[in-house]
Design a protein around this motif. Structure first.
Motif, PDB file in Angstrom:
ATOM      1  N   UNK A 217     -58.624 -40.511 -29.921  1.00  0.00           N
ATOM      2  CA  UNK A 217     -60.414 -40.530 -29.981  1.00  0.00           C
ATOM      3  C   UNK A 217     -60.546 -41.909 -30.912  1.00  0.00           C
ATOM      4  N   UNK A 218     -61.229 -42.444 -29.741  1.00  0.00           N
ATOM      5  CA  UNK A 218     -61.669 -44.136 -30.780  1.00  0.00           C
ATOM      6  C   UNK A 218     -63.886 -43.436 -31.332  1.00  0.00           C
ATOM      7  N   UNK A 219     -63.982 -44.277 -32.372  1.00  0.00           N
ATOM      8  CA  UNK A 219     -65.277 -44.311 -32.721  1.00  0.00           C
ATOM      9  C   UNK A 219     -65.896 -44.936 -32.309  1.00  0.00           C
ATOM     10  N   UNK A 220     -67.248 -45.113 -31.605  1.00  0.00           N
ATOM     11  CA  UNK A 220     -67.178 -46.230 -30.508  1.00  0.00           C
ATOM     12  C   UNK A 220     -68.239 -47.269 -31.476  1.00  0.00           C
ATOM     13  N   UNK A 221     -68.866 -46.780 -32.563  1.00  0.00           N
ATOM     14  CA  UNK A 221     -69.987 -47.002 -33.562  1.00  0.00           C
ATOM     15  C   UNK A 221     -68.564 -48.033 -34.601  1.00  0.00           C
ATOM     16  N   UNK A 222     -67.695 -47.462 -34.573  1.00  0.00           N
ATOM     17  CA  UNK A 222     -66.138 -48.495 -35.687  1.00  0.00           C
ATOM     18  C   UNK A 222     -66.213 -49.019 -34.248  1.00  0.00           C
ATOM     19  N   UNK A 223     -65.685 -48.865 -33.618  1.00  0.00           N
ATOM     20  CA  UNK A 223     -65.469 -50.087 -31.892  1.00  0.00           C
ATOM     21  C   UNK A 223     -66.003 -50.956 -31.765  1.00  0.00           C
ATOM     22  N   UNK A 224     -67.258 -50.696 -31.908  1.00  0.00           N
ATOM     23  CA  UNK A 224     -68.313 -52.014 -31.505  1.00  0.00           C
ATOM     24  C   UNK A 224     -68.426 -53.041 -32.823  1.00  0.00           C
ATOM     25  N   UNK A 225     -67.976 -52.360 -34.041  1.00  0.00           N
ATOM     26  CA  UNK A 225     -68.215 -53.124 -34.977  1.00  0.00           C
ATOM     27  C   UNK A 225     -66.541 -54.329 -35.461  1.00  0.00           C
ATOM     28  N   UNK A 226     -65.652 -53.190 -34.778  1.00  0.00           N
ATOM     29  CA  UNK A 226     -63.988 -54.098 -34.329  1.00  0.00           C
ATOM     30  C   UNK A 226     -63.843 -55.334 -33.456  1.00  0.00           C
ATOM     31  N   UNK A 227     -64.784 -54.801 -32.334  1.00  0.00           N
ATOM     32  CA  UNK A 227     -65.272 -56.174 -30.609  1.00  0.00           C
ATOM     33  C   UNK A 227     -65.793 -57.552 -31.633  1.00  0.00           C
ATOM     34  N   UNK A 228     -67.102 -56.824 -32.377  1.00  0.00           N
ATOM     35  CA  UNK A 228     -67.862 -58.134 -32.953  1.00  0.00           C
ATOM     36  C   UNK A 228     -67.245 -58.674 -33.771  1.00  0.00           C
ATOM     37  N   UNK A 229     -66.236 -58.309 -34.747  1.00  0.00           N
ATOM     38  CA  UNK A 229     -65.636 -59.276 -35.697  1.00  0.00           C
ATOM     39  C   UNK A 229     -64.560 -59.595 -35.152  1.00  0.00           C
ATOM     40  N   UNK A 230     -63.921 -59.135 -33.467  1.00  0.00           N
ATOM     41  CA  UNK A 230     -62.781 -59.413 -33.756  1.00  0.00           C
ATOM     42  C   UNK A 230     -61.646 -59.350 -34.966  1.00  0.00           C
ATOM     43  N   UNK A 231     -61.668 -57.599 -34.918  1.00  0.00           N
ATOM     44  CA  UNK A 231     -60.850 -57.168 -36.422  1.00  0.00           C
ATOM     45  C   UNK A 231     -58.863 -56.657 -35.298  1.00  0.00           C
ATOM     46  N   UNK A 232     -58.417 -57.004 -35.979  1.00  0.00           N
ATOM     47  CA  UNK A 232     -57.170 -57.054 -35.328  1.00  0.00           C
ATOM     48  C   UNK A 232     -56.780 -55.112 -35.756  1.00  0.00           C
ATOM     49  N   UNK A 233     -55.615 -54.511 -34.800  1.00  0.00           N
ATOM     50  CA  UNK A 233     -55.375 -53.683 -34.966  1.00  0.00           C
ATOM     51  C   UNK A 233     -55.588 -52.659 -36.097  1.00  0.00           C
ATOM     52  N   UNK A 234     -54.283 -53.239 -36.858  1.00  0.00           N
ATOM     53  CA  UNK A 234     -53.977 -52.664 -38.309  1.00  0.00           C
ATOM     54  C   UNK A 234     -55.165 -52.068 -39.202  1.00  0.00           C
ATOM     55  N   UNK A 235     -56.214 -53.305 -39.679  1.00  0.00           N
ATOM     56  CA  UNK A 235     -57.451 -53.352 -40.135  1.00  0.00           C
ATOM     57  C   UNK A 235     -58.550 -53.150 -39.340  1.00  0.00           C
TER      58      UNK A 235
END
Length: 306
Positions: free
Chosen positions: A225-243
């Motif tokens: 499962x994915x945490x939707x709040x953290x995923x939204x931040x990841x998508x906003x910032x273009x964070x790569x998968x490892x970080x």
């Protein structure tokens, strides 16, 4: 934790297991990872019967040693894992096959029947450095689909194993569009999917829809499962998968998305035996973190009927 009720379906076509990934293991050797003995002890104590081999070399590669170690813990192996770069063309074949042969030899020796195939990343999962474009050319798609079919045929002919291709974040098989293009471009008698519910949600896909649309192509499951709040931040910032993993983007059920009961019920409705292997990416993590999560996750899945 939810308590099973009479209304909970019996998901008797799903064989639940876990993997070294759920203990923060991404590499054959790493000071930040738990020793393999501890993983085997804890995965058994948490209530799992099936495991994957994880990165080749993390668990013992001598079949006699590994047989002995898993047998005394009442464990069995469901699959090995391999990494490929088929889109780079036939000139990459020899190096790929050398890696595949090692893993397939051990996988077969452990009486498992599957190789989980993960495509190569298009950016470095640690540094975020762009390794190559995120979109393939038409020629590269042909290399990818044709190479996977060649790999599947040779693995089956030489080892009697089936490959299941794992759509994965930051690879060229990730989004719904890319997954469907890959499935439509490959022979269903050779190439099928390991559907990772977390990675597919991370990339915007709907696992239940995929199972209902391409059910005959689902050969294996990774439950995540994915945490939707953290995923939204990841998508906003273009964070790569490892970080993103270090941020905790992958979370324990039932705290994230997708909801697992509908996924499990859709998989059960296919009426075929499927491995459903729990994976919660969390490299690196404290050594005391994985076991309690693994135990809670197993209890949660039992409450769902699995």
């Amino acid at each position: 934790m939810p308590v099973p009720s009479a209304d909970v379906p019996r998901l008797d076509r799903l064989r639940v297991g876990s993997a070294p990934d759920s203990w923060g293991v991404w590499f054959p050797e790493d000071d930040q990872q738990v020793p393999w003995e501890r993983f085997l002890d804890e995965v058994s104590e948490a209530g799992y019967e099936w495991i994957e081999l994880g990165p080749y070399g993390y668990l013992p590669t001598d079949p006699a040693v590994l047989h002995r170690e898993i047998a005394k813990r009442d464990l069995k192996v469901s699959a090995g894992t391999i990494f490929t770069s088929m889109h780079r063309g036939p000139e990459n074949w020899d190096a790929t096959w050398q890696h595949v042969s090692e893993v397939a030899t051990l996988t077969k020796a452990m009486d498992a029947k599957h190789l989980v195939v993960i495509p190569s990343f298009w950016r470095d999962d640690k540094t975020a450095e762009l390794i190559e474009p995120s979109e393939l050319t038409t020629e590269q798609w042909k290399h990818l689909t044709g190479g996977m079919e060649r790999l599947a045929k040779q693995v089956r002919d030489e080892f009697g194993l089936d490959i299941v291709v794992h759509p994965h974040a930051d690879t060229h098989i990730d989004t719904e569009e890319h997954v469907e293009r890959f499935l439509d471009g490959t022979d269903s008698s050779l190439v099928n999917l390991c559907l990772d519910t977390g990675h597919y949600a991370y990339c915007g896909g709907d696992s239940v829809k995929l199972i209902k649309t391409y059910g005959e192509r689902i050969g294996y499951l990774h439950l995540k499962q994915v945490d939707p709040d953290i995923l939204a931040d990841v998508q906003t910032n273009g964070t790569p998968f490892g970080p993103a993993v270090k941020q905790g983007v992958m979370c324990e059920p039932p705290l994230g998305v997708p909801a697992l009961p509908p996924v499990l019920e859709a998989a059960q409705a296919l009426d075929v035996d499927l491995f459903a292997i729990v994976e919660q990416d969390m490299y690196p993590c404290p050594p005391t973190q994985p076991y309690p999560i693994a135990e809670r996750t197993r209890r949660f899945l039992r409450s769902c009927g699995a």
